[in-house]
Each structure stands twice: as C-alpha cells, then as structure tokens.
Design a protein around this motif. Structure first.
Motif, short mmCIF file in Angstrom:
data_model
loop_
_atom_site.label_atom_id
_atom_site.label_comp_id
_atom_site.label_asym_id
_atom_site.label_seq_id
_atom_site.Cartn_x
_atom_site.Cartn_y
_atom_site.Cartn_z
N HIS A 168 5.34 -14.52 -13.01
CA HIS A 168 4.83 -13.97 -11.38
C HIS A 168 4.32 -12.36 -12.04
N MET A 169 2.95 -12.56 -11.79
CA MET A 169 2.48 -11.19 -11.63
C MET A 169 1.70 -10.87 -10.42
N ALA A 170 1.54 -9.06 -10.84
CA ALA A 170 1.59 -8.13 -9.86
C ALA A 170 0.45 -6.83 -10.16
N TRP A 171 -0.44 -6.66 -9.08
CA TRP A 171 -0.73 -5.83 -9.84
C TRP A 171 -0.04 -4.41 -8.35
N PHE A 172 -0.05 -3.41 -9.19
CA PHE A 172 0.47 -1.62 -8.28
C PHE A 172 -0.30 -0.81 -8.57
N ARG A 173 -0.62 0.23 -7.66
CA ARG A 173 -0.95 0.95 -8.32
C ARG A 173 -0.16 2.71 -7.30
N GLN A 174 -0.76 3.65 -8.35
CA GLN A 174 -0.52 5.44 -7.94
C GLN A 174 -1.33 6.01 -7.77
N ALA A 175 -1.31 6.61 -6.85
CA ALA A 175 -1.93 7.85 -6.91
C ALA A 175 -1.49 9.18 -6.94
N PRO A 176 -2.55 10.10 -7.34
CA PRO A 176 -1.13 11.55 -7.71
C PRO A 176 -0.81 12.10 -6.59
N GLY A 177 0.40 12.41 -6.76
CA GLY A 177 1.78 12.97 -5.80
C GLY A 177 1.66 11.22 -5.09
N LYS A 178 1.48 10.26 -4.93
CA LYS A 178 2.37 9.91 -4.03
C LYS A 178 2.75 8.10 -5.12
N GLU A 179 3.99 7.92 -4.57
CA GLU A 179 4.75 6.81 -5.24
C GLU A 179 3.98 5.65 -5.42
N ARG A 180 4.36 4.78 -6.49
CA ARG A 180 3.70 4.01 -7.29
C ARG A 180 3.90 2.55 -5.97
N GLU A 181 2.78 1.29 -4.88
CA GLU A 181 2.63 1.00 -4.57
C GLU A 181 2.17 -0.37 -4.36
N PHE A 182 2.80 -1.51 -4.01
CA PHE A 182 2.23 -2.67 -4.24
C PHE A 182 1.28 -3.31 -3.51
N VAL A 183 0.04 -4.11 -4.25
CA VAL A 183 -1.55 -3.77 -3.68
C VAL A 183 -1.71 -6.04 -4.08
N THR A 184 -0.87 -6.30 -5.16
CA THR A 184 -1.38 -8.36 -4.74
C THR A 184 -0.25 -8.46 -5.90
N ALA A 185 -0.29 -9.68 -5.29
CA ALA A 185 0.80 -11.18 -6.37
C ALA A 185 0.52 -12.57 -6.42
N ILE A 186 1.14 -12.71 -7.43
CA ILE A 186 -0.21 -14.11 -7.66
C ILE A 186 1.43 -14.79 -7.75
N ARG A 187 1.89 -15.66 -7.71
CA ARG A 187 2.52 -16.97 -8.31
C ARG A 187 2.47 -17.71 -8.56
N THR A 188 3.87 -17.96 -9.71
CA THR A 188 2.81 -19.42 -10.60
C THR A 188 2.54 -20.42 -10.27
N SER A 189 2.45 -20.92 -8.87
CA SER A 189 2.38 -21.08 -8.07
C SER A 189 0.82 -20.94 -7.23
N ARG A 190 0.81 -20.05 -7.81
CA ARG A 190 -0.82 -19.46 -7.15
C ARG A 190 -1.26 -19.05 -6.05
N ASN A 191 0.12 -18.58 -5.04
CA ASN A 191 0.43 -18.35 -4.01
C ASN A 191 0.04 -16.69 -3.73
N THR A 192 -1.18 -15.92 -3.37
CA THR A 192 -1.19 -14.98 -3.01
C THR A 192 -0.50 -14.02 -1.98
N TYR A 193 -0.47 -13.01 -2.59
CA TYR A 193 0.30 -11.76 -1.24
C TYR A 193 -0.55 -10.42 -1.61
N TYR A 194 -1.01 -9.80 -0.38
CA TYR A 194 -1.65 -8.90 -0.86
C TYR A 194 -1.22 -7.79 0.39
N ALA A 195 -1.84 -6.52 0.43
CA ALA A 195 -1.64 -5.40 0.90
C ALA A 195 -1.90 -5.43 2.08
#
Length: 124
Positions: free
Chosen positions: A32-59
C-alpha cells in the motif's frame, strides 16, 4: 523496499505538479502506498493513500485537487497535484506498507518504508 520521491519544485498558485515515487528492491504491487507532507514547524500529515486494491483515500484539504495513482509495472506511484495553493507548500514524502488496515492508513507510524522527500513550494 527503497523509495525515492522526486518531481517537486516551485510553482505559482493555481498551477500543477506531478510527484513520482519509484521503488527498488521489491515490487510495489505488494505494498500500500501513501503520500505525506510536512510544512515547516508542523507535524507530518497524511495527504493520500492508494491500497494494493487501488482504492484511494484523501485528506479533506486535498480532495478534488490531488490524485494518487500507481503503475505496478513501472514500480512507481504518482501524486498529481492541481490547483495548488500556498498552504500546500511542504516537503512531500512517499511511504509504503505491506500490511495496512483501513482505520490506520492515515497514521504515519503504520508505514515502515519512506522516501527521502521532495520539496514543493507554491507561491502566491
């Protein structure tokens, strides 16, 4: 699995970028693959994920603007980012997990494999 993210850069607000995350060592078809992002001074946050099934999820903050995809034959995951806003400025990381339950896919601690990050800067 080793991950390498690239494709970041400087773009004006309203513009687009496509990030790529290339894997080596193992095929991403089992991850399963995902993208996170981290802005200066902030926690790393979830952006999106795509499972092996190709189902997708977004912030909620990127829904309708970002699209995640995967090409298992190229061992690469992608993040297409449209209508970029200054608040999207961050270092973007790709991540992978072989086992991921639905309730945990937004949690960074659930992903044992990470790429090095690529900087995205959106100017106003």
């Amino acid at each position: 699995v080793q991950l390498q993210a690239f494709g970041g850069g400087l773009v004006q607000a309203g513009g687009s970028l496509r990030l790529s995350c290339t894997a080596s060592g193992r095929t991403i078809s089992n991850y399963h693959m995902a993208w996170f992002r981290q802005a200066p001074g902030k926690e790393r946050e979830f952006v999106t994920a795509i499972r092996t099934s190709r189902n997708t999820y977004y912030a909620d903050s990127v829904k309708g603007r970002f699209t995640v995809s995967r090409d298992n034959a190229k061992n690469t995951a992608y993040l297409q980012m449209n209508s970029l806003k200054p608040e999207d400025t961050a270092i973007y990381y790709c991540a992978a997990s072989a086992q991921l339950i639905l309730s945990s896919l937004r949690l960074k601690n659930e992903y044992p494999y990470w790429g090095q990050g690529t900087q995205v800067t959106v100017s106003s």
